[in-house]
Each structure stands twice: as structure tokens, then as C-alpha cells.
Design a protein around this motif. Structure first.
Motif, PDB file in Angstrom:
ATOM      1  N   GLY A  10       0.698  -1.278  -0.022  1.00 52.52           N
ATOM      2  CA  GLY A  10       0.009  -0.168   0.102  1.00 52.52           C
ATOM      3  C   GLY A  10       0.924   1.387   0.070  1.00 52.52           C
ATOM      4  N   VAL A  11       1.953   1.119  -0.751  1.00 53.79           N
ATOM      5  CA  VAL A  11       2.814   2.469  -0.672  1.00 53.79           C
ATOM      6  C   VAL A  11       2.286   3.617  -1.559  1.00 53.79           C
ATOM      7  N   ARG A  12       2.058   4.758  -1.312  1.00 54.12           N
ATOM      8  CA  ARG A  12       1.604   6.042  -1.606  1.00 54.12           C
ATOM      9  C   ARG A  12       2.423   6.795  -1.691  1.00 54.12           C
ATOM     10  N   LYS A  13       2.629   7.593  -2.741  1.00 54.08           N
ATOM     11  CA  LYS A  13       3.572   9.025  -2.750  1.00 54.08           C
ATOM     12  C   LYS A  13       2.923  10.266  -3.054  1.00 54.08           C
ATOM     13  N   THR A  14       2.709  11.162  -2.445  1.00 54.17           N
ATOM     14  CA  THR A  14       2.314  12.474  -2.779  1.00 54.17           C
ATOM     15  C   THR A  14       3.508  13.462  -2.727  1.00 54.17           C
ATOM     16  N   TYR A  15       3.646  14.123  -3.916  1.00 53.83           N
ATOM     17  CA  TYR A  15       4.496  15.216  -3.959  1.00 53.83           C
ATOM     18  C   TYR A  15       3.929  16.479  -3.389  1.00 53.83           C
ATOM     19  N   ASN A  16       4.566  17.517  -2.908  1.00 52.16           N
ATOM     20  CA  ASN A  16       4.096  18.582  -2.675  1.00 52.16           C
ATOM     21  C   ASN A  16       2.627  18.452  -1.519  1.00 52.16           C
ATOM     22  N   ALA A  17       2.771  17.621  -0.761  1.00 54.51           N
ATOM     23  CA  ALA A  17       1.817  17.213   0.029  1.00 54.51           C
ATOM     24  C   ALA A  17       1.354  18.444   0.936  1.00 54.51           C
ATOM     25  N   GLY A  18      -0.046  18.859   1.101  1.00 54.98           N
ATOM     26  CA  GLY A  18      -0.766  20.000   1.695  1.00 54.98           C
ATOM     27  C   GLY A  18      -0.546  21.145   1.199  1.00 54.98           C
ATOM     28  N   THR A  19       0.046  21.289  -0.319  1.00 58.44           N
ATOM     29  CA  THR A  19      -0.032  22.636  -0.873  1.00 58.44           C
ATOM     30  C   THR A  19      -1.222  22.486  -2.116  1.00 58.44           C
ATOM     31  N   ASP A  20      -1.275  23.786  -2.813  1.00 57.02           N
ATOM     32  CA  ASP A  20      -2.220  23.633  -3.993  1.00 57.02           C
ATOM     33  C   ASP A  20      -1.758  22.647  -5.064  1.00 57.02           C
ATOM     34  N   VAL A  21      -0.538  22.521  -5.293  1.00 53.69           N
ATOM     35  CA  VAL A  21       0.105  21.526  -6.301  1.00 53.69           C
ATOM     36  C   VAL A  21       0.379  20.152  -5.839  1.00 53.69           C
ATOM     37  N   ALA A  22      -0.379  19.903  -4.737  1.00 52.29           N
ATOM     38  CA  ALA A  22      -0.230  18.383  -4.231  1.00 52.29           C
ATOM     39  C   ALA A  22      -0.714  17.339  -5.500  1.00 52.29           C
TER      40      ALA A  22
END
Ligand SMILES: Nc1ncnc2c1ncn2[C@@H]1O[C@H](COP(=O)(O)OP(=O)(O)OP(=O)(O)O)[C@@H](O)[C@H]1O
Ligand SMILES: [Mg+2]
Lengths: 238, 437
Positions: A10-22
Motif C-alpha cells: 500500500g505504498v503511496r507517494k504524494t509530492y508537495n503534500a498539503g499545497t495547492d500543487v499536491a
């Protein structure tokens, strides 16, 4: 069944988490690799192959999910522990080989040993010379990277990745900027080390022919595993 | 550390031009600092030598006013008595007798305060032998010379001149004043019946080495003395007035048998004269004067000079440090790929940090060593080319090991400090980011 060298759940990766460009790039990856497996990771550009490889290589953290490397949960490790794990368990080969230009081929291969042991030992030197010979660079040991062709540089990088006999080698498009003939040779080399040393390999490639020569092909599409199939029996003892 | 050293040195070697330039900059900076320091130390040393001449760094004399002096002494007595009482109380709590001693001393003090001042006459320092021994044992004191001095008359034939007669013990006196350097004819030999006089007095009286003259004081009909040496103290008044005889002879001529009218002291670091004087004042009721008090203008001038040279040195060091920082910052940017790959391969952040700190240290050290040589060459050049009006070297070449040790130490520290910012930057590079480039 041997112990898996790596197990992602269940590996997930979010770039720029918590920003508009997440942007979530990996949407729950489940993947297991057995010791000694030779696996190709394929998929269209932007599908998240490099991101996945970096997570597996402990170069960046997963946003969520679990990751066991060589039987150890590594998602909670500190930066320094991850660095240590990279040094001791993993080997890297990159598209742009990334050799150190100021060091000779031989020195480049000896650097991982120098990092781990704090000295150049005669044994490590002998091993480095053996590896360079194995990748077909006998006689070029003292050359600087700039004096070597792209294919030769990639061979040095492979020798370097194998210097400390890692259990798993990660390669991101190792033949990406090489001509077909050279790419073929490099792949043969990887295969040989896989068979001779039982090193597990996870290789990102765009080349379908090369992928077809692996034991198993994992296809990533838009951050999910779309296909995962065994095409040859693994060379590794099962 | 082998890994860090290997990579640091290789990075420096790889950055040929950059490395050469910044080491060159550090060399010039350190050379300048060494030069300025050597120059100022030399000039100040010279200035002090010329101005203070043969004056002792610290002089101990009996207190000015007899009443106040004895009062102080008596008060010292009270202090001692009360200290003794305290001690006694601590060890033998039941004995009250010391309170009595205290009271009697106090009465003595009151009596003394009412006494009339005695007619001024040459006085000896109380128990000077003991005090001189104490002073010798004081840290920082190099030499101690008790002597007697007072007014006298030098006679030769018809001529007579008022002089300042000094009775000295030659060995300690020379150690304090280095007076032998001032001797222009004969030697500083002072057996009974010998005298050393200034060149001006010799001219005034028309005497030379081996000639006789007579010394007479208010209390002593005097004796004939043979001139054994002539001095030029670099000061006409001193050359005219000061005459030197044996300590014992001086004592009897000045009617101060067994006494010493002052104790001259020389110390290791002339700039600490006031500190040493202060320490001595706490131990004695005698008057203690340092050259810093008596020549305060000279001291202020020198202090200002020292302050400004220090300021210049700090500026130079900071400029060099900023240069090192900027070169290393550029180097971090140039090498981010290599740093990233090293990190990816398993180099710890601490190791990368040390790689860059070491580069700063190596640049600092190389600059210090080359700069010390460079500064020394400059000093040698200046001392050869520029001459004082009297033809002597304008600057005495001082190869002071402390100066070089300090240059190396400071340069090393500045080099490492200068590397901290770039090193932290390098260590915090994200390997994933670096290898994507
Ligand atoms: N550091 C980052 N910050 C933000 N987004 C990123 C970052 N790295 C990658 N991405 C995004 O994540 C997605 C997947 O990128 P990744 O490099 O993993 O793809 P890839 O499969 O390796 O592609 P390629 O075959 O072109 O190398 C892309 O949309 C990319 O823009
Ligand atoms: Mg990629």
C-alpha cells in the motif's frame, strides 16, 4: 519460498503534500521481490517508475504504506539509518552513470568500500580489480571517467554498484543513453552478475526487448501496477 | 576519516584554478597579517626601547609622606593583627587575647597620625631584602635590582657638577636595564672605587676611562673614583647627571648603610606592568610605580596602535574567510551531482559535512603556511630596504614562533568557520533531487 528481499504494501507517494500543487504519484503499490530475482520495471513516461525506485532505494520516503527491506521495516528509519542501509544492502546504477570525474575507474569502484571501512584495503582493491575485469575493463583501471566511452562508464558504474556485494541492485534506465549493441552488452552483464552472485535486480527500462530478457516484468501505469508477470523461471535458488 | 580526506583533497585538486586562487588569497591575507603584526611589534618594541631607554618597568620606593606611609603600615599591622585574631579564633576559640593586640595597634595608629612630619631625607625601603625576594618570586618578574640613589656632587679639579648618584649591584642591575648596551667606552665594572659616568658628564669634567674624579655628598666627604666606563643612554640629561657606583659604596656615600632607596624591576611582558604593579601593591605598603603610569602617553599611543592593527587584522581575516566561503559555495553547487551520488551510495550527511569542513581547513592551513613565508619575505625585504635615520634597520626582523603558530591556528579556525555554511548546504542536499538532474 525464500524470504523476500523487499516487500511493499500500500505504498503511496504524494509530492508537495498539503499545497495547492499536491499530486499523488503512486496510488498504493504492493510489490514483493525475492532474493536473486531479475525484474524489469516498465511503463510510460511519468507513470512513477523513478519515484518508486527512489522509494525502494531509500532516497525518498513513501507518504504512506509499509516497506520491508531485507526483512526489516524501513519506513520509520532515521536519515542516518537509511544511509547506512543504502550502503550495506543496496547498489545503484543510474542512467547518467554518475561517476566521480576526479577519481579513476578503479577508485570509483573502491569508494563504497572506503565509505564503509574507512580505508582502502588490499582485499577491496583486489575485488575492485576483479570486478573491473569482469565488466571488461581490464587495462582501463587508471583511466578517468572522461577518458571512457558511455558504455565503459556504465560498466564502471555497475562494478561500483556491486563492490560491496549488495543483495539488491536498483538500476534506473541503465541503458537509456547507450546504443543498442552496448545496451545489449550491459544487460548481459547484469544478467551474468545476477546468475553468478545471486544479486536481485530491479531495472527500469523503456526497451521491450530488454525487458523480455528479465525473469519478471512489472508494468506501472499512472502510479498503479497494471501488470506483473513472470516470464522466465528465476535464476535464483527458490 | 580516510573517505572524507580522500574526497576533500580530490575536490580541491579538481577545482584547480578556484583552489589556487583562494589559497593565493589566503596566502596574501595571512602574509599581510604576519607583516603587519611583525611590523607593529618591531616598531613598538623599538619605540619602547628608545623611549623608556634604560628605565625599569616597575619601581618600588618608600611611600611619599612619612606619616601617611607609617599610618598605612600600622594599618597593615591592624589587618595582620585582626587576621591573626581571626586565625586564633578559628583554631583556639576560647582565647580572647588578640583583641587586646588589636586595640594597642589602633592606639599606635592614632598616636602616629598626630606625629609631625620628619624632615625629608633619603629613606630606605623597610625590609627591602625580604620584599626583593618576594618580588623575585612574583610571576612575570624577570629581574629585580635593589639600589640606592641620591644627590651628590662630582668634582674634578676646579669643576664640580651636581649628579644623581646611583649605587647598584651590577649583575641584577644589568639584567633589569640592559645598561651594558649603552656603554660606549670601557665596561660596566663597579668594584669599590670604580665609577661609570655618562658621556656628557665626561665631557663637562674633561675625564676619560682610567681618570679619577671625586664624589661627595651632603653627609659624606667622599672619595676618589676611577672612571671605568662611559655610557650614552640616548638622553642628554641622563648622560650628564647619572653616575653609577657599587651598591655598598652608594649606601655609605648616601648614608643609607644596609638600605635600599628603591627596587627596580623588569618584567616579561612590558604591557602587563600595571597588572604586576597592582599585584605588588597588594603585598606591600611601599610605593609601586609602573612605566605605564609614569609614561602614560606613550602607553596610550601604543595601545591605540595595537587596537587599530588588531582591527586591520580582523578585517583581513574576515575578507579571506568570506572568500573561502564563496569559493566553497560555488564548489557545492558545481558538485551537487557528485555529492548526491555519494549520498545515494551511502555517504552519511556527517561525512559530506566533514568533506567540506576539511576543504576549508586545508585552504586555511595552506594559506597560513604559504602566507607565513610570504609575510616573512616581505618583512625581510622591508628590513633590508628601509633604514632608520641612524642607518640601523627600520624594522628588526622578528621570527617569533608564537606569531607563526597564531597565524596557523587562526587561519585554520577561520578556514573551518568559513566552510560551515557551504558544508551544511552540501550535507543537506537531497540525494534524490541531485541524481534526477
Ligand atoms: N520531486 C518532484 N516533485 C514533484 N513532482 C514530481 C517530482 N518527481 C517526480 N514528480 C512527478 O511525478 C510523476 C512521476 O515521475 P517519475 O519521474 O517517477 O516518472 P517516470 O515513470 O520515471 O518517468 P520517465 O519514464 O519519464 O522517467 C511525474 O508526473 C513527475 O512530474
Ligand atoms: Mg524516470
Amino acid at each position: 519460498m525464500s524470504q523476500p528481499i523487499l516487500a511493499l504494501k500500500g505504498v503511496r507517494k504524494t509530492y508537495n503534500a498539503g499545497t495547492d500543487v499536491a499530486q499523488e504519484v503512486l496510488h498504493g503499490i504492493d510489490l514483493e521481490l525475492q532474493s536473486g530475482e531479475f525484474v524489469a520495471l516498465i511503463g510510460p513516461s511519468g507513470s512513477g517508475k523513478s519515484t518508486l525506485l527512489n522509494i525502494i532505494g531509500l532516497l525518498e520516503p513513501a507518504t504512506s504504506g509499509s516497506y520491508r527491506l531485507d526483512g526489516r521495516e524501513v519506513t520509520q528509519l532515521s536519515e542516518d539509518e537509511m544511509t547506512r542501509a543504502r550502503l550495506e544492502t543496496l547498489g545503484f546504477v543510474f542512467q547518467f552513470h554518475h561517476l566521480l570525474p576526479a577519481f579513476s575507474a578503479l577508485e570509483n569502484v573502491q569508494i563504497p568500500g572506503l565509505m564503509r571501512d574507512g580505508s582502502y584495503t588490499p582485499e577491496r582493491r583486489a575485488e575492485a580489480l576483479r570486478l573491473l575485469e569482469a565488466v571488461g575493463l581490464k587495462g582501463a583501471e587508471q583511466k578517468k571517467p572522461a577518458q571512457l566511452s558511455g558504455g565503459m562508464q556504465q560498466r564502471v558504474a555497475i562494478a561500483r554498484a556491486l563492490a560491496l556485494s549488495p543483495k539488491l541492485v536498483l538500476a534506473d534506465e541503465p541503458t537509456g543513453n547507450l546504443d543498442t549493441k552496448t545496451a545489449d552488452d550491459i544487460f548481459a552483464l547484469l544478467r551474468r552478475f545476477n546468475q553468478e552472485r545471486g544479486t536481485a535486480l530491479l531495472v527500469v527500462t523503456h526497451d521491450a526487448d530488454l525487458a523480455a530478457r528479465c525473469d519478471r516484468v512489472v508494468r506501472l501505469v499512472d502510479g498503479v501496477i497494471a501488470e506483473d508477470k513472470l516470464i522466465h523461471a528465476s535464476a535464483a535458488p527458490v | 576519516m580516510k573517505f572524507e580526506w580522500t574526497v576533500a583533497l580530490r575536490f580541491l585538486r579538481e577545482g584547480r584554478m578556484q583552489t589556487a586562487l583562494i589559497i593565493g588569497g589566503a596566502t596574501i591575507g595571512v602574509g599581510l597579517i604576519v607583516l603587519i603584526t611583525g611590523l607593529i611589534n618591531g616598531l613598538q618594541g623599538d619605540l619602547i626601547r628608545r623611549t623608556l631607554g634604560t628605565l625599569p618597568h616597575i619601581v618600588v620606593r618608600p611611600p611619599d609622606e612619612i606619616n601617611r606611609g607609617q599610618l598605612a603600615q600600622a594599618q597593615g599591622g591592624i589587618g595582620a593583627a585582626s587576621a591573626a585574631a581571626e586565625k586564633a579564633r578559628l583554631s583556639l576559640p576560647d582565647i580572647p587575647s588578640n583583641a587586646e593586640a588589636l586595640a594597642s595597634t589602633q592606639r599606635k595608629v592614632e598616636a602616629l597620625a598626630n606625629t609631625q612630619a620628619r624632615a625629608q631625607r633619603l629613606r630606605s625601603i623597610d625590609q627591602w631584602q625580604q620584599l626583593a625576594a618576594q618580588i623575585s618570586a612574583t610571576p612575570g618578574v624577570v629581574a629585580v635590582s635593589p639600589n640606592v640613589s641620591g644627590a651628590a656632587l662630582a668634582l674634578r679639579g676646579e669643576a664640580d657638577k651636581a649628579v644623581n648618584l646611583q649605587g647598584v649591584e651590577p649583575a641584577p642591575f644589568l639584567r633589569v636595564t640592559k645598561f651594558d648596551e649603552k656603554i660606549t667606552a670601557g665596561t660596566f665594572q663597579l668594584n669599590t672605587g670604580d665609577i661609570v659616568i655618562g658621556t656628557q658628564l665626561a665631557k663637562d669634567l674633561g675625564v676619560g676611562i682610567g681618570d679619577k674624579l671625586r664624589i661627595q655628598t651632603a653627609r659624606n666627604a667622599g672619595d676618589a673614583f676611577t672612571v671605568r666606563g662611559l655610557f650614552d643612554a640616548g638622553n642628554r640629561d641622563a648622560n650628564r647627571r647619572n653616575v653609577y657606583v657599587n651598591f655598598r659604596t652608594g649606601q655609605s656615600l648616601l648614608d643609607l648603610a644596609g638600605g635600599a632607596s628603591n627596587i627596580d624591576i623588569s618584567i616579561e611582558d612590558v604591557f602587563r606592568a600595571e597588572e604586576v604593579a597592582k599585584a605588588l601593591r597588594q603585598r606591600t605598603d611601599q610605593q609601586v610605580e609602573s612605566w605605564i603610569e609614569t609614561s602614560s602617553q606613550l602607553f596610550v599611543a601604543i595601545s591605540n596602535q595595537t587596537f587599530f592593527t588588531r582591527l586591520i587584522r580582523i578585517f583581513v581575516a574576515v575578507i579571506v574567510a568570506v572568500g573561502i566561503t564563496s569559493v566553497l559555495v560555488v564548489s557545492v553547487v558545481q558538485k551537487q551531482k557528485e555529492i548526491g551520488i555519494l549520498r545515494a551510495m551511502g555517504a552519511a550527511r556527517g561525512a559530506i559535512l566533514r568533506v567540506f569542513l576539511l576543504q576549508g581547513a586545508v585552504i586555511g592551513l595552506a594559506g597560513a603556511i604559504l602566507g607565513s613565508g610570504f609575510g616573512t619575505l616581505l618583512m625581510a625585504f622591508i628590513s633590508r630596504v628601509f633604514k632608520s635615520p641612524d642607518g640601523s634597520a627600520f624594522l628588526r626582523l622578528q621570527i617569533a614562533p608564537e606569531l607563526y603558530a597564531a597565524a596557523v591556528g587562526i587561519s585554520l579556525v577561520f578556514g573551518v568557520l568559513a566552510a560551515i555554511m557551504p558544508a551544511r548546504r552540501a550535507a543537506s542536499l537531497d540525494p534524490a533531487q541531485a541524481i534526477r538532474i
